[in-house]
Structure formats: structure tokens, C-alpha cells
Design an enzyme around this catalytic site. Structure first.
Site, mmCIF file in Angstrom:
data_model
loop_
_atom_site.group_PDB
_atom_site.id
_atom_site.type_symbol
_atom_site.label_atom_id
_atom_site.label_comp_id
_atom_site.label_asym_id
_atom_site.label_seq_id
_atom_site.Cartn_x
_atom_site.Cartn_y
_atom_site.Cartn_z
ATOM 1 N N ASP A 45 -56.011 17.128 -7.302
ATOM 2 C CA ASP A 45 -55.881 18.504 -7.764
ATOM 3 C C ASP A 45 -56.105 19.501 -6.630
ATOM 4 O OD1 ASP A 45 -55.835 20.538 -9.977
ATOM 5 O OD2 ASP A 45 -57.879 20.871 -9.279
ATOM 6 N N GLU A 96 -51.111 17.614 -5.535
ATOM 7 C CA GLU A 96 -50.691 18.898 -6.079
ATOM 8 C C GLU A 96 -50.906 19.916 -4.960
ATOM 9 O OE1 GLU A 96 -51.737 22.271 -9.432
ATOM 10 O OE2 GLU A 96 -53.289 21.009 -8.575
#
Length: 711
Positions: free
Chosen positions: A392, A443
């Protein structure tokens, strides 16, 4: 006053084993000491003989002593509390350290790849060995339901300058609740959950829970062998889902039946699980982790999660989990200021805090912190057979000025977080080395070069990267009124300029269906359900034909009408009754797209430019795209009409003459379209789009058609 007693009473002793337990005095006598908080009387039974009454110390009444004039081999304490409750207890302070010299060295170097087997709480020899890294602490104790949460009962010893504290406590077993009680340098008491806990109480409770090593019998050997044999070029269709809201109230064991059946039916190759690591605040969706080594306890225990993953593997479905190594929350009982000072976070707030999320940022340059995170990645892959980590917010890690006005440059004056770069390289290289076939997915929302390049070539070493540019541009395009799309044609074509610069995943993720953004369905500008459904179908067909792995968030596979909300389950009623016919059609199309994606070799060439060729990228007037996908001699032509007007007698060039068989038409009645299906294309020797052969076809409004050349 005895200095040692004073430090024990204030919970500031680094070496309680030097005071407590049995110690020879050099004159033939032995003194035995024990802390028994709240005891009315304590006796010690030595070498199986008669009990010897112990005397409370005047300076510290909870500390009892006895001196005998003979050799002490074995002994136990016989303790009586108020009300007559009595127990015979073994002495925790007889044992050698449970963390060895080699373990301490590797931790200090940041190279202990199985950290979870050393630190934390481990059931061993009829008790539990507790250990924790708290380098700035003046003293550390274990508190729990086994000692009345009394911070004076079980002080730990510090192991040299390693920052590690440890103690083995007898008669404690799996299921015990505990925390570490830390005395800071200025005397403040902090009760902290174990950073290495492998199970934690569900929120709002905050204690850690002792678990025994798992003896789960895995049945996924065939899957793991397959995973190790295939590369990143394998087709991958990912179903992203939030554990708590896919079907509200389901446990890991229930999901092992319902989710497996559903994902198999739709033809996905992988699931990506949100919220696997323990987090107290459910609306954070699992992105504010407090226990990095503990599975989310809301849905079952660690072996229940193993059962879910095992069931998915046996069904041929891979499992990716969200992993959050960039930042962590400031909850006072968790990692933040763990021992009273910056420990896991960077000490300078210009690097150690993330203002957007109100969280701390890990100190990636500190060996022990880097070790904590790299070992955590391995923990999930080894202990839970996780197949991939979706990392993330990578951009927030890479840039020192990410979302900051006040920031601290690196040693060269630049904005790059060099410590984070080295951490990501180490993590990726280690996971790929230790867990063959495992994936790491970034990401990453910027143009940082070489995100998916190997570390040996100077890259970050990720397997895949989310294509955020494709996602933003294509969604901007598709939500425009078809009458105005021709003025923004570049939004739907620009992604091919850089499509092969990295190994990409095309994500329609949870972030795109919350906070007022709508859903795929509600983004479509049409007023009627018929047109909305047609637009969703054509967009999904475009996505599945575009180079890159596929990721679709739960509910978008049928065009859910309402935004996702983690507090409730999906709107499965969208699929019911006559009103649900269009949603059932989208679901049927998603299933067929997955089948074709895996069966048509041409669609699997995601990372090589020779796998793609434009037929016409510039027909903005008609809002039509057409291109070829190819692999190993197999060719597939894709034509998509993004306009609201049917294109009659539309000519496209084709690279080879012959019959091109239609394999997909999103206007087919099986997808609740109008059924305007023309069948196969037969080429004519008329040049078009720079190709010698061509064919004429009809393309209904908001429709995609795929054709393959018959061999």
C-alpha cells in the site's frame, strides 16, 4: 535502602535475574528471592525438603527472601494470598536467556528473516517465553491475566545492548492475554501490545494473546508447486474483496465455502484480501495496522485463516493480501513511541509522521525496524502461504516531501527517501528468494522508474505495479457524455504510450467506489439502465482486452448501484428479480471475459510490446478503438464503440486475410444486450489502416466485439 530492591520496586531494573532466584553468597549460604505481589505468606521448598518460610523485605514488601546454609538444587515457592488461596509456583528466574547470541546479532544487523520465531510470546517447556525489543526502556515487565496485570510481578531482563528484554514464565499457556508494561526513561508507565503478537483481542480490547505454534495440515502442495513454476507472464485476474463486507458476518470458515465457489464460478485466478492484519478501527479498511503479525481476529483464529487460504489454493485460486509497511497509527497502546521514544518511527517528525493520515512513518534506516518489516512479509508468505503482497501507498514511502510542506531532504539534497528505497529492494529480493513464485505488487502512483525492474538491475524489484494512470484516465473518459468523448479521445488511448514501461495491473479498486466517486454503474452518464449496463459491459471488455493484469473490486463484477460501505454487506439484491437482469448480464459477461482471458493466448501477452498493435487509435470522431492482441501466432482483434451511435458498415484493417471468428460481443442477449450479433468476419482484399486486408462490420452503440483469426 537496597539499591536493587529500589529499582525492582520502581520497575527500572535491567537485570532482575541477578537479584531474584537462588544465588550463592560465597560463604556456603544461598539466598533465594522472589516477588509475589499481594501475597500474605511465601515459603520455599528446597530439594524436596520441608518448606522454609520467606521474609518480606522491609524496603520492598512484595519481595520475599530466605537464606539457607546448604546447596540449592531444585525449589518451588508455596504462596498464600488473602482469603486462603494458595499455589505452588516454579521460579521464572532460574532460566538462561531464551534469545540466543546469534539471534541477537542477526536482529541487530537487521537480518533475522524468521523474527517471529524469536521475539514475542512462545509456548515452550510448560510455560511461555516472552521477549520484546524496547531499546530506550528503563524497565520492562509482562502483565497479563496470569499475574493480575501487575507490572511488578514479572520484570524482564535486558540482553546486553541489543535492546531486547526477555523472560520465561512457567505455567502460562496458549490463550493467555498479555501486554508489555514499559517504564520509560523519565519513569512513565506504558502498557503496550506485543509488536510480534500472533493473535490480538478484537477491538475495542487491545491485549495480545499467546498462541501455540500451528500444526495445521496444509493440502496445497500441488498449488505451491504450480506457483513456483509459472512466471509473472501468467494471466492473472484478481477479485479484490474486503473480508468484513463481502457478505456481512461471515467467518473465515464460511468464506472458505462461499467465496471459493463464487470466485471459481466467475473465473478469477486470485483474490486480494483487504483487512487481513489486525487493526482496531474497522473504517480504516485495514490500512491502520496495530498488530502486524496477527491475523484479523473478527472472523476467526489463525488456523481458520489458514483454512480459508488452503481452500482457495485447493480450488486453484491464489491469495494476495494488502500489506501496509509505510505507516502505522498513533494508538497509545501499540507501536507508536513504543518505549517512550521514537522506536519504530523516524525520530524527526518531518520524516516520522504522515500528515494526510495522522500516522507515524517507519524508520526504514533502522536495522531492527527494517528487520521487523521484511520478516513480516516472509511471515505471511511462509506461515500462511500467502501468494502475493499488495504493498500500500508506495509513493508515500519513496518521497520525503510526499504530502508535506515541511520536509527534510536526503544527504544529497534530494526528495527521494533512500532508506525506503533500500528497504523495498531488500523486501522484494528476500520474498522472491525465500518464497518461489510469490508476487509483490506496488500501489505506486508516480512515474518512479524501474518499480518492476529487478533489483539486480537497479530496480525496486516488484513483480507488478498498479497502473493508476490507466485507471484515472479511462474512468474520466467513460463517465463523460458520449457526445463529448471525442474531445477527450487521448484519455482512452494514452495508456498505451507507457503500457510496457512496467509490469502493470489494471485496477478498478476499492478506492474508486467510495467517498462520493460512485461505482462503475453510477459513473456511466446514461439515464437508462439499458444504456448504463451497455456502457459497463463495453468498458469491462476494453479493460480485459488492454495489456495488463486485471483487478476488480467486489460488487463491480455485476455493476453494483450503490457505493461500497464497509459497515454493511454488498447489495446482492441488485441481482434479484426482473430489475436485476442487467446486473446478471454484467456478471455473466465478467465470467466470460475471465474465461476468454485465460483461453486466448493473445490476451496473455501483457509485458511485451510485440503483443499489441493498433488498428485505429485516432478515430475520435466515432469514439471507436480497434487494436490487435497477439501471442505465439494467435491474433485477436478488438473493436470498441464508445459512442451512443451504432456504426454501420465500419471498416477495419486486419493483419491477415481469412475468417475472423467472433468470440465476444457485449451486445449478446446472454449479457442482456439487444442481440445484434453479426457473426464472423470475412476479409476483403481492400487495404485499410495500413493493412492489406480488411472487413466491414456493424458495431452497436456502447459495444465491444472480439474476433480471432481461424487457423
Amino acid at each position: 535502602m537496597n539499591h536493587d530492591y529500589h529499582r525492582l520496586a520502581e520497575r527500572r531494573h535491567h537485570a532482575p535475574h541477578d537479584v531474584l532466584g537462588a544465588h550463592e553468597n560465597g560463604d556456603g549460604t544461598t539466598t533465594i528471592r522472589t516477588v509475589q505481589c499481594g501475597a500474605e505468606s511465601v515459603a520455599v521448598r528446597i530439594n524436596g525438603g520441608e518448606p522454609v518460610q520467606m521474609v518480606p523485605a522491609e524496603e520492598y514488601p512484595a519481595l520475599f527472601t530466605a537464606t539457607v546454609d546448604y546447596f540449592v538444587d531444585t525449589y518451588n515457592f508455596e504462596v498464600t494470598w488473602a482469603g486462603g488461596t494458595a499455589a505452588t509456583l516454579e521460579d521464572p528466574y532460574r532460566r538462561l536467556p531464551t534469545v540466543g547470541d546469534l539471534d541477537r546479532y542477526l536482529i541487530g544487523e537487521g537480518r533475522h528473516e524468521e523474527l517471529w520465531k524469536v521475539l514475542g510470546a512462545h509456548v515452550v517447556d510448560g510455560g511461555v517465553a516472552f521477549s520484546v525489543w524496547a531499546p530506550h526502556a528503563a524497565g520492562v515487565s509482562v502483565i497479563g491475566d496470569f499475574n493480575g496485570w501487575n507490572a511488578n510481578q514479572h520484570p524482564l531482563r535486558a540482553l546486553g545492548s541489543s535492546g531486547i528484554w526477555e523472560l520465561w514464565i512457567p505455567s502460562v499457556s496458549a490463550g493467555a492475554h498479555y501486554k508489555f508494561s514499559i517504564t520509560t526513561g523519565d519513569g512513565v508507565r506504558l502498557d503496550k501490545a506485543d509488536p510480534m503478537a500472533r493473535l490480538a483481542e478484537p477491538a475495542p480490547a487491545t491485549a495480545s494473546i499467546v498462541v501455540a505454534d500451528s500444526d495445521y495440515a496444509w493440502g496445497d502442495d500441488e498449488w505451491l508447486a504450480h506457483r513456483a513454476a509459472v512466471g509473472v507472464d501468467e494471466t492473472m485476474s484478481i477479485y479484490e474483496m474486503h473480508l468484513g463486507s463481502w457478505r456481512k458476518g461471515r467467518s473465515y470458515r464460511e468464506l472458505a465455502v462461499e467465496l471459493v465457489e463464487y470466485v471459481q464460478e466467475l473465473g478469477y485466478t486470485h483474490v486480494e484480501l483487504m483487512g487481513v492484519s489486525e487493526h482496531p478501527f474497522e473504517p480504516s479498511w485495514g490500512y491502520q495496522v496495530t498488530s502486524y503479525y496477527a491475523p484479523n481476529n473478527r472472523y476467526g483464529g489463525p488456523d481458520d485463516l489458514r483454512y480459508l487460504i488452503d481452500s482457495l489454493h485447493r480450488a486453484g485460486i491464489g491469495v494476495i493480501m494488502d500489506w501496509v509497511p509505510g505507516h502505522f497509527p498513533k494508538d497509545g497502546w501499540a507501536l507508536g513511541r513504543f518505549d517512550g521514544e521514537a522506536c519504530y518511527e523516524h525520530p524527526d517528525p518531518r520524516r516520522g509522521e504522515q500528515p494526510d493520515w495522522g500516522t507515524y512513518v517507519f524508520d526504514f534506516g533502522r536495522n531492527e525496524v527494517r528487520n521487523f518489516l521484511v520478516a513480516n512479509a516472509l511471515y505471511w508468505c511462509k506461515e500462511f502461504h500467502i501468494d502475493g503482497l499488495r504493498v500500500d501507498a508506495v509513493a508515500s514511502m519513496l518521497y520525503l516531501d510526499y504530502s508535506r510542506d515541511d520536509w527534510l531532504p536526503n544527504q544529497y539534497g534530494g526528495r527521494e527517501n533512500l532508506d525506503a528505497v533500500e528497504f523495498l529492494k531488500e523486501m522484494n529480493a528476500t520474498v522472491h528468494r525465500e518464497c518461489p513464485g510469490s508476487l509483490t505488487i506496488a500501489e505506486e502512483s508516480t512515474s518512479w522508474p524501474g518499480v518492476t525492474a529487478p533489483t539486480s538491475e537497479g530496480g525496486l524489484g516488484f513483480s507488478l505495479k498498479w497502473n493508476m494512470g490507466w485507471m484515472h484516465d479511462s474512468l474520466e473518459y467513460i463517465q463523460r457524455d458520449p457526445a463529448y468523448r471525442s474531445y477527450h479521445h487521448n484519455e482512452i488511448t494514452f495508456s498505451m504510450v507507457y503500457a510496457y514501461s512496467e509490469n502493470y495491473v489494471l485496477p478498478i479498486s476499492h478506492d474508486e467506489v467510495v467517498h462520493g466517486k460512485g461505482t462503475l454503474w453510477s459513473r456511466m452518464p446514461a439515464g437508462s439502465a439499458w444504456d448504463k449496463a451497455a456502457m459497463v459491459r463495453s468498458y469491462l471488455a476494453f479493460m480485459w482486452a488492454h495489456p495488463g493484469k486485471k483487478l476488480l473490486f467486489q460488487g463491480q463484477e455485476w455493476g453494483q448501484t450503490e457505493e461500497w460501505n464497509e459497515s454493511r454487506g454488498l447489495d446482492w439484491h441488485d441481482l434479484e428479480g426482473w430489475e436485476g437482469e442487467f446486473h446478471r448480464g454484467i456478471s455473466a459477461l465478467t465470467s466470460q471475459l475471465n474465461k476468454l482471458y485465460h483461453s486466448e493466448l493473445a490476451l496473455g501477452q501483457d509485458h511485451a510490446p510485440e503483443g499489441f498493435q493498433w488498428i485505429a487509435s485516432d478515430d475520435s470522431t466515432n469514439n471507436v478503438l480497434s487494436f490487435i492482441r497477439r501471442h505465439r501466432g494467435r491474433e485477436l482483434a478488438c473493436v470498441i464503440n464508445f459512442s451512443g451511435t451504432t456504426q454501420e458498415n465500419y471498416r477495419i484493417g486486419l493483419p491477415q486475410a481469412g475468417t475472423w471468428r467472433e468470440v465476444l460481443n457485449t451486445d449478446d442477449v446472454q449479457y442482456e444486450g439487444a442481440g445484434r450479433v453479426n457473426g464472423d468476419l470475412h476479409t476483403e482484399p481492400t487495404g485499410s489502416h495500413g493493412m492489406e486486408a480488411s472487413a466491414v462490420l456493424q458495431i452497436p452503440a456502447h459495444t465491444a466485439r472480439w474476433f480471432v483469426l481461424e487457423s
